[in-house]
Design a protein around this motif. Structure first.
Motif, PDB file in Angstrom:
ATOM      1  N   ALA A  57      26.377  -0.436  44.916  1.00 28.33           N
ATOM      2  CA  ALA A  57      27.236  -1.982  44.792  1.00 28.33           C
ATOM      3  C   ALA A  57      28.501  -1.480  44.423  1.00 28.33           C
ATOM      4  CB  ALA A  57      26.394  -2.627  43.684  1.00 28.33           C
ATOM      5  N   VAL A  58      28.878  -0.450  43.220  1.00 28.22           N
ATOM      6  CA  VAL A  58      30.379  -0.318  43.103  1.00 28.22           C
ATOM      7  C   VAL A  58      31.122   0.324  44.285  1.00 28.22           C
ATOM      8  CG1 VAL A  58      31.524   1.093  41.302  1.00 28.22           C
ATOM      9  CG2 VAL A  58      29.621  -0.087  40.296  1.00 28.22           C
ATOM     10  N   ALA A  59      30.513   1.078  44.638  1.00 26.98           N
ATOM     11  CA  ALA A  59      31.155   1.742  45.833  1.00 26.98           C
ATOM     12  C   ALA A  59      31.427   0.578  47.009  1.00 26.98           C
ATOM     13  CB  ALA A  59      30.076   2.598  46.802  1.00 26.98           C
ATOM     14  N   ALA A  60      30.816  -0.158  47.346  1.00 24.61           N
ATOM     15  CA  ALA A  60      30.947  -1.196  48.166  1.00 24.61           C
ATOM     16  C   ALA A  60      31.996  -2.182  47.590  1.00 24.61           C
ATOM     17  CB  ALA A  60      29.739  -2.060  48.470  1.00 24.61           C
ATOM     18  N   LEU A  61      31.941  -2.385  46.292  1.00 27.67           N
ATOM     19  CA  LEU A  61      32.994  -3.335  45.646  1.00 27.67           C
ATOM     20  C   LEU A  61      34.378  -2.610  45.895  1.00 27.67           C
ATOM     21  CD1 LEU A  61      33.706  -5.851  44.099  1.00 27.67           C
ATOM     22  CD2 LEU A  61      33.213  -4.296  42.132  1.00 27.67           C
ATOM     23  N   HIS A  62      34.616  -1.433  45.573  1.00 30.73           N
ATOM     24  CA  HIS A  62      35.709  -0.572  45.802  1.00 30.73           C
ATOM     25  C   HIS A  62      36.266  -0.661  47.180  1.00 30.73           C
ATOM     26  CE1 HIS A  62      38.483   2.821  45.274  1.00 30.73           C
ATOM     27  NE2 HIS A  62      38.256   3.044  46.483  1.00 30.73           N
ATOM     28  N   VAL A  63      35.506  -0.349  48.091  1.00 24.33           N
ATOM     29  CA  VAL A  63      35.979  -0.407  49.564  1.00 24.33           C
ATOM     30  C   VAL A  63      36.267  -1.746  50.028  1.00 24.33           C
ATOM     31  CG1 VAL A  63      35.300  -0.232  51.657  1.00 24.33           C
ATOM     32  CG2 VAL A  63      34.385   1.476  50.158  1.00 24.33           C
ATOM     33  N   GLU A  64      35.319  -2.858  49.671  1.00 24.71           N
ATOM     34  CA  GLU A  64      35.975  -4.181  50.132  1.00 24.71           C
ATOM     35  C   GLU A  64      37.036  -4.856  49.376  1.00 24.71           C
ATOM     36  OE1 GLU A  64      34.331  -5.697  52.740  1.00 24.71           O
ATOM     37  OE2 GLU A  64      33.374  -3.869  52.682  1.00 24.71           O
ATOM     38  N   THR A  65      37.104  -4.327  48.225  1.00 26.78           N
ATOM     39  CA  THR A  65      38.274  -4.852  47.241  1.00 26.78           C
ATOM     40  C   THR A  65      39.714  -4.125  47.718  1.00 26.78           C
ATOM     41  OG1 THR A  65      36.915  -4.923  45.293  1.00 26.78           O
ATOM     42  CG2 THR A  65      39.513  -5.056  45.083  1.00 26.78           C
ATOM     43  N   PHE A  66      39.804  -2.895  48.009  1.00 27.25           N
ATOM     44  CA  PHE A  66      40.935  -2.087  48.330  1.00 27.25           C
ATOM     45  C   PHE A  66      41.290  -2.105  49.820  1.00 27.25           C
ATOM     46  CE2 PHE A  66      40.122  -0.218  44.351  1.00 27.25           C
ATOM     47  CZ  PHE A  66      41.508  -0.546  43.625  1.00 27.25           C
ATOM     48  N   ARG A  67      40.275  -2.727  50.624  1.00 24.73           N
ATOM     49  CA  ARG A  67      40.548  -2.849  52.154  1.00 24.73           C
ATOM     50  C   ARG A  67      41.300  -4.118  52.231  1.00 24.73           C
ATOM     51  NH1 ARG A  67      36.004  -3.175  55.588  1.00 24.73           N
ATOM     52  NH2 ARG A  67      37.557  -3.271  57.140  1.00 24.73           N
ATOM     53  N   ARG A  68      41.050  -4.914  51.363  1.00 22.54           N
ATOM     54  CA  ARG A  68      41.625  -6.542  51.312  1.00 22.54           C
ATOM     55  C   ARG A  68      43.019  -6.702  50.806  1.00 22.54           C
ATOM     56  NH1 ARG A  68      36.710  -6.145  53.015  1.00 22.54           N
ATOM     57  NH2 ARG A  68      35.789  -8.102  54.381  1.00 22.54           N
ATOM     58  N   LEU A  69      43.363  -5.871  49.944  1.00 18.77           N
ATOM     59  CA  LEU A  69      44.461  -6.032  49.045  1.00 18.77           C
ATOM     60  C   LEU A  69      45.761  -5.308  49.796  1.00 18.77           C
ATOM     61  CD1 LEU A  69      43.521  -5.105  45.576  1.00 18.77           C
ATOM     62  CD2 LEU A  69      44.075  -7.191  46.495  1.00 18.77           C
ATOM     63  N   PRO A  70      46.818  -6.029  49.862  1.00 14.03           N
ATOM     64  CA  PRO A  70      48.101  -5.382  50.488  1.00 14.03           C
ATOM     65  C   PRO A  70      48.618  -4.184  49.921  1.00 14.03           C
ATOM     66  CG  PRO A  70      48.392  -7.865  50.203  1.00 14.03           C
ATOM     67  CD  PRO A  70      47.112  -7.417  49.530  1.00 14.03           C
ATOM     68  N   PHE A  71      48.877  -3.052  50.319  1.00  8.22           N
ATOM     69  CA  PHE A  71      49.359  -2.093  49.768  1.00  8.22           C
ATOM     70  C   PHE A  71      50.345  -1.991  48.582  1.00  8.22           C
ATOM     71  CE2 PHE A  71      51.905   2.058  49.585  1.00  8.22           C
ATOM     72  CZ  PHE A  71      50.800   2.950  49.061  1.00  8.22           C
ATOM     73  N   LEU A  72      51.134  -3.181  48.965  1.00  8.08           N
ATOM     74  CA  LEU A  72      52.234  -3.515  47.672  1.00  8.08           C
ATOM     75  C   LEU A  72      51.402  -3.825  46.499  1.00  8.08           C
ATOM     76  CD1 LEU A  72      55.096  -3.422  46.904  1.00  8.08           C
ATOM     77  CD2 LEU A  72      55.325  -5.923  47.905  1.00  8.08           C
ATOM     78  N   VAL A  73      50.415  -4.640  46.747  1.00  8.46           N
ATOM     79  CA  VAL A  73      49.709  -5.307  45.598  1.00  8.46           C
ATOM     80  C   VAL A  73      49.047  -4.092  44.750  1.00  8.46           C
ATOM     81  CG1 VAL A  73      47.839  -6.829  44.679  1.00  8.46           C
ATOM     82  CG2 VAL A  73      49.343  -7.457  46.361  1.00  8.46           C
ATOM     83  N   ILE A  74      48.456  -3.068  45.406  1.00 12.68           N
ATOM     84  CA  ILE A  74      47.846  -1.982  44.840  1.00 12.68           C
ATOM     85  C   ILE A  74      48.830  -1.036  44.083  1.00 12.68           C
ATOM     86  CG2 ILE A  74      46.487   0.217  45.482  1.00 12.68           C
ATOM     87  CD1 ILE A  74      45.398  -1.324  47.976  1.00 12.68           C
ATOM     88  N   LEU A  75      49.853  -0.961  44.856  1.00 12.01           N
ATOM     89  CA  LEU A  75      50.862  -0.284  44.009  1.00 12.01           C
ATOM     90  C   LEU A  75      51.290  -0.849  42.657  1.00 12.01           C
ATOM     91  CD1 LEU A  75      53.656   0.864  46.475  1.00 12.01           C
ATOM     92  CD2 LEU A  75      52.724   2.261  45.005  1.00 12.01           C
ATOM     93  N   MET A  76      51.479  -2.213  42.584  1.00 11.77           N
ATOM     94  CA  MET A  76      51.714  -2.994  41.425  1.00 11.77           C
ATOM     95  C   MET A  76      50.665  -3.086  40.287  1.00 11.77           C
ATOM     96  SD  MET A  76      54.954  -3.944  41.719  1.00 11.77           S
ATOM     97  CE  MET A  76      55.987  -2.988  42.838  1.00 11.77           C
ATOM     98  N   LEU A  77      49.472  -3.004  40.864  1.00 10.61           N
ATOM     99  CA  LEU A  77      48.381  -2.803  40.098  1.00 10.61           C
ATOM    100  C   LEU A  77      48.329  -1.683  39.070  1.00 10.61           C
ATOM    101  CD1 LEU A  77      45.609  -4.774  42.077  1.00 10.61           C
ATOM    102  CD2 LEU A  77      46.770  -5.596  39.920  1.00 10.61           C
ATOM    103  N   VAL A  78      48.377  -0.460  40.220  1.00  8.44           N
ATOM    104  CA  VAL A  78      48.337   0.942  39.707  1.00  8.44           C
ATOM    105  C   VAL A  78      49.605   1.249  38.563  1.00  8.44           C
ATOM    106  CG1 VAL A  78      48.610   3.366  40.212  1.00  8.44           C
ATOM    107  CG2 VAL A  78      47.165   2.023  41.697  1.00  8.44           C
ATOM    108  N   LEU A  79      50.690   0.600  38.977  1.00  6.95           N
ATOM    109  CA  LEU A  79      51.796   0.777  38.142  1.00  6.95           C
ATOM    110  C   LEU A  79      51.539   0.076  36.574  1.00  6.95           C
ATOM    111  CD1 LEU A  79      54.890   1.599  37.596  1.00  6.95           C
ATOM    112  CD2 LEU A  79      55.453  -0.554  38.538  1.00  6.95           C
ATOM    113  N   PHE A  80      50.984  -0.887  36.532  1.00  2.00           N
ATOM    114  CA  PHE A  80      50.929  -1.475  35.235  1.00  2.00           C
ATOM    115  C   PHE A  80      49.699  -1.016  34.514  1.00  2.00           C
ATOM    116  CE2 PHE A  80      52.727  -5.512  37.566  1.00  2.00           C
ATOM    117  CZ  PHE A  80      53.796  -5.259  37.191  1.00  2.00           C
ATOM    118  N   CYS A  81      48.689  -0.528  35.331  1.00  2.00           N
ATOM    119  CA  CYS A  81      47.438   0.270  34.683  1.00  2.00           C
ATOM    120  C   CYS A  81      47.855   1.401  33.999  1.00  2.00           C
ATOM    121  CB  CYS A  81      46.244   0.159  35.667  1.00  2.00           C
ATOM    122  SG  CYS A  81      45.629  -1.132  36.134  1.00  2.00           S
ATOM    123  N   VAL A  82      48.775   2.284  34.830  1.00  2.00           N
ATOM    124  CA  VAL A  82      49.088   3.592  34.534  1.00  2.00           C
ATOM    125  C   VAL A  82      50.107   3.519  33.142  1.00  2.00           C
ATOM    126  CG1 VAL A  82      50.618   5.716  34.983  1.00  2.00           C
ATOM    127  CG2 VAL A  82      48.797   4.768  36.676  1.00  2.00           C
TER     128      VAL A  82
END
Length: 228
Positions: A57-82
């Motif tokens: 379930a966690v693996a499916a959530l990871h795949v489905e979430t990050f496939r649907r997020l624009p790469f720019l949004v992923i960048l910003m999320l990673v930046l704030f978390c890091v």
């Protein structure tokens, strides 16, 4: 042409080579780790072990979430978390993590399609021979699935080279941002972005040809195996 004297220098050439290296570094490291993680996620999602259900379930959530997020949004999320966890991490480290997260989601689906391309009859035959789940995966499924997995995985990496331009939003001086910097310093846009265009082509074209050659080679081998 405006800025020609400043453009045709050793310093400018070195600046562009460094930007090219950062673009290649983010793509190769991020997609390589992404392929390994995506492969593990695909194998996990394909397992039928009951006690692994929460992990699936966690693996499916990871795949489905990050496939649907624009790469720019992923960048910003990673930046704030890091920034909250490891504030000293470099911006290229932040961008590489973001590439890895995005690549692992997309490549997981490519690997899963490759694994599922192996006929069920061969899995059943492996069970009848008493092979363990791991041995079936290693000896029966993966050798046949690689021919389906590698060409689209290589094509994805070539395509993702262009998306790394978005890493400039977190401060990475990659190819596209290098062109913008040069133009901001008075270099003609024709020279600055023309050089960026040529370098992107020089980077993408050989990789694209290699992916095509790999696909042709694997198709030839599959054809030869079918005629044996």
């Amino acid at each position: 042409m405006a800025g020609a004297d400043a453009f045709f220098t050793a310093d400018t050439a070195w600046f562009l080579i460094q930007a090219l290296g950062r673009t290649l570094l983010m793509t190769v490291i991020g997609c390589s780790i992404g392929l390994a993680v995506g492969g593990a996620l695909a194998v996990l999602r394909g397992s039928r072990t009951p006690w692994l259900a929460p992990a699936r379930a966690v693996a499916a959530l990871h795949v489905e979430t990050f496939r649907r997020l624009p790469f720019l949004v992923i960048l910003m999320l990673v930046l704030f978390c890091v920034q909250a966890i490891a504030p000293d991490l470099s911006v290229i480290g932040v961008a590489t993590i973001a590439v890895t997260l995005a690549a692992s989601a997309y490549l997981s689906e490519i690997v899963r399609a490759g694994l599922e391309s192996v006929p069920q009859a061969q899995r059943d035959s492996a069970d009848m021979l008493g092979l363990s789940w791991f041995d079936t995966l290693r000896l029966v499924i993966l050798p046949q699935a690689w021919g389906v997995i590698l060409p689209p995985a290589a094509a994805f990496m070539v395509m993702f080279i262009k998306d790394t331009a978005l890493a400039s939003h977190v401060g990475v001086v990659e190819l596209a941002f290098a062109g913008k910097i040069m133009v901001g310093k008075g270099v003609s846009p024709m020279l600055g972005f023309g050089a960026v265009l040529i370098l992107y082509a020089l980077l993408s074209w050989p990789l694209g040809r290699a992916a095509k050659a790999l696909e042709t080679l694997l198709e030839t081998r599959r054809g030869a195996a079918h005629h044996r």
